[in-house]
Scaffold this motif. Structure first.
Motif, mmCIF file in Angstrom:
data_model
loop_
_atom_site.group_PDB
_atom_site.id
_atom_site.type_symbol
_atom_site.label_atom_id
_atom_site.label_comp_id
_atom_site.label_asym_id
_atom_site.label_seq_id
_atom_site.Cartn_x
_atom_site.Cartn_y
_atom_site.Cartn_z
ATOM 1 N N SER A 114 -12.806 10.324 45.398
ATOM 2 C CA SER A 114 -12.437 10.244 43.982
ATOM 3 C C SER A 114 -11.188 11.070 43.703
ATOM 4 O O SER A 114 -10.321 10.659 42.930
ATOM 5 C CB SER A 114 -13.600 10.746 43.109
ATOM 6 N N ARG A 115 -11.095 12.242 44.340
ATOM 7 C CA ARG A 115 -9.936 13.108 44.124
ATOM 8 C C ARG A 115 -8.658 12.444 44.641
ATOM 9 O O ARG A 115 -7.602 12.506 43.990
ATOM 10 C CB ARG A 115 -10.154 14.450 44.815
ATOM 11 N N VAL A 116 -8.741 11.791 45.793
ATOM 12 C CA VAL A 116 -7.571 11.103 46.342
ATOM 13 C C VAL A 116 -7.164 9.952 45.425
ATOM 14 O O VAL A 116 -5.970 9.731 45.178
ATOM 15 C CB VAL A 116 -7.861 10.605 47.773
ATOM 16 N N GLU A 117 -8.139 9.231 44.899
ATOM 17 C CA GLU A 117 -7.823 8.164 43.944
ATOM 18 C C GLU A 117 -7.049 8.715 42.756
ATOM 19 O O GLU A 117 -6.036 8.146 42.331
ATOM 20 C CB GLU A 117 -9.116 7.498 43.447
ATOM 21 N N ARG A 118 -7.537 9.827 42.218
ATOM 22 C CA ARG A 118 -6.872 10.413 41.045
ATOM 23 C C ARG A 118 -5.483 10.946 41.402
ATOM 24 O O ARG A 118 -4.551 10.829 40.598
ATOM 25 C CB ARG A 118 -7.726 11.543 40.452
ATOM 26 N N ALA A 148 -15.375 15.528 35.832
ATOM 27 C CA ALA A 148 -16.658 14.855 36.001
ATOM 28 C C ALA A 148 -16.831 14.248 37.385
ATOM 29 O O ALA A 148 -17.807 13.542 37.639
ATOM 30 C CB ALA A 148 -16.821 13.753 34.935
ATOM 31 N N GLY A 149 -15.887 14.499 38.293
ATOM 32 C CA GLY A 149 -16.013 13.991 39.661
ATOM 33 C C GLY A 149 -15.823 12.500 39.768
ATOM 34 O O GLY A 149 -16.296 11.895 40.725
ATOM 35 N N LEU A 150 -15.129 11.883 38.804
ATOM 36 C CA LEU A 150 -14.948 10.436 38.797
ATOM 37 C C LEU A 150 -13.604 10.051 39.382
ATOM 38 O O LEU A 150 -12.617 10.768 39.256
ATOM 39 C CB LEU A 150 -15.030 9.909 37.372
ATOM 40 N N GLY A 151 -13.588 8.881 40.026
ATOM 41 C CA GLY A 151 -12.341 8.317 40.508
ATOM 42 C C GLY A 151 -11.745 7.416 39.444
ATOM 43 O O GLY A 151 -11.891 7.656 38.247
ATOM 44 N N LEU A 152 -11.106 6.316 39.866
ATOM 45 C CA LEU A 152 -10.498 5.397 38.910
ATOM 46 C C LEU A 152 -11.436 4.294 38.474
ATOM 47 O O LEU A 152 -11.283 3.724 37.408
ATOM 48 C CB LEU A 152 -9.237 4.758 39.515
ATOM 49 N N GLN A 153 -12.420 3.999 39.345
ATOM 50 C CA GLN A 153 -13.336 2.915 39.030
ATOM 51 C C GLN A 153 -14.437 3.440 38.123
ATOM 52 O O GLN A 153 -14.757 4.618 38.103
ATOM 53 C CB GLN A 153 -13.959 2.339 40.314
ATOM 54 N N ALA A 154 -15.043 2.524 37.361
ATOM 55 C CA ALA A 154 -16.163 2.914 36.516
ATOM 56 C C ALA A 154 -17.319 3.358 37.392
ATOM 57 O O ALA A 154 -17.687 2.673 38.330
ATOM 58 C CB ALA A 154 -16.586 1.737 35.628
ATOM 59 N N ILE A 208 4.538 -2.627 44.584
ATOM 60 C CA ILE A 208 3.267 -2.034 45.016
ATOM 61 C C ILE A 208 2.480 -1.576 43.791
ATOM 62 O O ILE A 208 2.842 -0.573 43.163
ATOM 63 C CB ILE A 208 3.493 -0.839 45.963
ATOM 64 N N PRO A 209 1.388 -2.268 43.426
ATOM 65 C CA PRO A 209 0.601 -1.843 42.260
ATOM 66 C C PRO A 209 -0.309 -0.669 42.613
ATOM 67 O O PRO A 209 -0.505 -0.326 43.791
ATOM 68 C CB PRO A 209 -0.224 -3.095 41.932
ATOM 69 N N LEU A 210 -0.881 -0.051 41.593
ATOM 70 C CA LEU A 210 -1.751 1.103 41.786
ATOM 71 C C LEU A 210 -2.950 0.760 42.670
ATOM 72 O O LEU A 210 -3.358 1.555 43.520
ATOM 73 C CB LEU A 210 -2.231 1.609 40.417
ATOM 74 N N GLU A 211 -3.503 -0.433 42.492
ATOM 75 C CA GLU A 211 -4.695 -0.804 43.262
ATOM 76 C C GLU A 211 -4.422 -0.799 44.767
ATOM 77 O O GLU A 211 -5.255 -0.350 45.560
ATOM 78 C CB GLU A 211 -5.193 -2.199 42.832
ATOM 79 N N LYS A 212 -3.258 -1.294 45.159
ATOM 80 C CA LYS A 212 -2.900 -1.325 46.583
ATOM 81 C C LYS A 212 -2.695 0.087 47.126
ATOM 82 O O LYS A 212 -3.061 0.391 48.272
ATOM 83 C CB LYS A 212 -1.638 -2.161 46.786
ATOM 84 N N LEU A 213 -2.101 0.948 46.327
ATOM 85 C CA LEU A 213 -1.893 2.329 46.761
ATOM 86 C C LEU A 213 -3.224 3.031 46.994
ATOM 87 O O LEU A 213 -3.408 3.739 47.993
ATOM 88 C CB LEU A 213 -1.074 3.080 45.711
ATOM 89 N N TYR A 226 1.471 8.020 40.863
ATOM 90 C CA TYR A 226 1.893 6.697 40.394
ATOM 91 C C TYR A 226 2.458 6.786 38.976
ATOM 92 O O TYR A 226 3.550 6.275 38.691
ATOM 93 C CB TYR A 226 0.693 5.750 40.437
ATOM 94 N N TYR A 227 1.731 7.452 38.080
ATOM 95 C CA TYR A 227 2.203 7.563 36.689
ATOM 96 C C TYR A 227 3.447 8.444 36.589
ATOM 97 O O TYR A 227 4.339 8.169 35.777
ATOM 98 C CB TYR A 227 1.091 8.107 35.795
#
Length: 424
Positions: free
Chosen positions: A127-131, A417-423, A28-33, A137-138
């Motif tokens: 964004s918070r859930v992504e992080r 900065a309120g950012l998720g994983l995507q640019a 299961i890669p990070l993207e799928k999670l 994951y890490y």
């Protein structure tokens, strides 16, 4: 500091060799999670429903701009000085608040700000859930690769212990040599059990974040703790720090709401203009008029003259709350900037320590090989061998820790900065 931000934090960092084969790696890669969490996480769903409710509140508040039309009526019977009246009233009624000192506009503005906040909170929740998914994951990658290192260390310790037993049986060493390796084996096994337990805990935590109904203690993620950092545009991070930081967004909305509340308080000083009309069998408190259809049109002007100083005090209190909200916003802006600078320094330090640890790792590997060769020749004894093995294992674990900490610090900076994983 800015140079560190653009060069060290957000570019690619040259990678080194894998520290462990990671035999427990899953599929299961990070993207799928992340994809699963965004689709099923209950916190995101709750914020989405809150946003929908806030938008409906705005539409409801705008109803104050429109007239209210209704039908009124009912039986009436009165008697005054032996004169009785009775009848049944039934008429249509229209009321329209034409002007209320700006109260309606300010009230709608507050609902609009609350809707804006709920939308931003919804996006920030995603964004918070992504992080959070990435954090777990890490952390799980560290546990998987750390466990692989421990398992490899157990294998190496067993090989060395077998050699010690051979030397002991041949009379070259005492049984203390064998005991030395047995003690080391017990320590490694204890550490390995702790890692297994932590893996199960992180797996359950990740299952909840993914919105799964049954927590899974055996989620197997795919990947390795490489030194490649998350791609991030440093300029956008700094811009978003002012615009998308959750604490600053909420403080700014609260400040704007305080401004609207002050306008509502000031409306108590201003005149009000209402329109009212009725048509049909009209009645007042004393009688129902004739069976004919009648009508009345009334344009009512109200000019407040004195309210016992309550309006003045309301305005003063609202003004004080506005100043307080402005002070809170300023303080949170300073705090967010300081946290960002601290994280930049922290990541810079992690990268410097990682570079030192990689040198230490190469030296530890060389020291282990030399010690093993000398142990086989009888030059070194078992404590030397165990010490060299422990030093090598510790160097590998620390290297993994710094790689993990680097990823987690990047996530924290993006979180500010309120950012998720995507640019963004």
């Amino acid at each position: 500091m800015r140079k560190a931000l653009f060069i060290l934090l957000f570019g690619f960092i040259p990678g080194g060799p894998a520290l462990a084969d990671h035999p427990n790696e899953g599929t299961i890669p990070l993207e799928k999670l992340v994809e699963e969490a965004l689709a099923q996480n209950q916190e995101i769903r709750a914020f989405n429903l809150r946003m929908e409710a806030a938008n409906k509140d705005v539409s409801a508040a705008r109803g104050a701009y429109f007239p209210e039309i209704s039908i009124e009526g009912g039986p009436l019977k009165t008697k005054f000085n032996d004169e009785g009246n009775s009848g049944t009233a039934a008429y249509g009624k229209a009321e329209w608040n034409l002007y209320r000192g700006g109260l309606d506009n300010a009230a709608i503005g507050i609902k609009a700000l609350e809707a804006e906040l709920s939308k931003k909170q919804f996006n920030l929740a995603k964004s918070r859930v992504e992080r959070e998914v990435a954090r777990l994951y890490y952390e799980m990658l560290f546990l998987f690769e750390g466990a692989a290192l421990k398992e490899k260390a157990l294998q190496m310790n067993q090989e060395q212990m077998n050699l010690a037993k051979i030397k002991n049986r041949s009379g070259f060493t005492s049984s203390a040599d064998v005991i030395e390796f047995e003690l080391s084996e017990a320590t490694i096994k204890s550490d390995l059990k702790r890692l297994v337990q932590e893996k199960a805990e992180k797996s359950r935590e990740l299952s909840v974040l993914l919105g799964r109904s049954e927590p899974n203690s055996d989620l197997l993620v795919a990947g390795h703790l490489s030194k490649e950092s998350l791609r991030t545009d440093g300029k956008k991070v700094l811009t978003n720090l002012e615009r998308e930081n959750q604490d600053l967004i909420e403080a700014d909305i609260e400040r704007q709401i305080a401004e609207k509340e002050k306008s509502i308080a000031r409306s108590g000083f201003l005149p009000r203009l209402n329109f009212e009309s009725r048509y049909g069998k009209i009645a007042n408190e004393e009688r129902v008029f004739s069976g004919k259809n009648n009508y009345s049109i009334f344009l009512r002007l109200n000019i407040p003259l004195f309210s016992g100083l309550s309006t003045k005090n309301d305005v003063g209190a609202a003004g004080a709350r506005l100043v307080q909200k402005e002070a809170v916003y300023t303080q949170k802006a300073l705090t967010a900037r300081a946290e960002a600078d601290n994280l930049v320094s922290q990541i810079d330090s992690i990268l410097e320590r990682l570079a030192l640890e990689e040198k230490t790792l190469r030296r530890s590997e060389d020291y282990y090989k030399i010690t093993l060769a000398e142990y086989r020749r009888g030059v070194k004894n078992s404590p030397d061998m165990v010490g060299a093995a422990e030093r090598l294992l510790d160097a590998k674990i620390r290297n993994l820790e710094y790689r993990r900490d680097h990823h987690l610090a990047i996530l924290k900076l993006r979180g500010l900065a309120g950012l998720g994983l995507q640019a963004n």
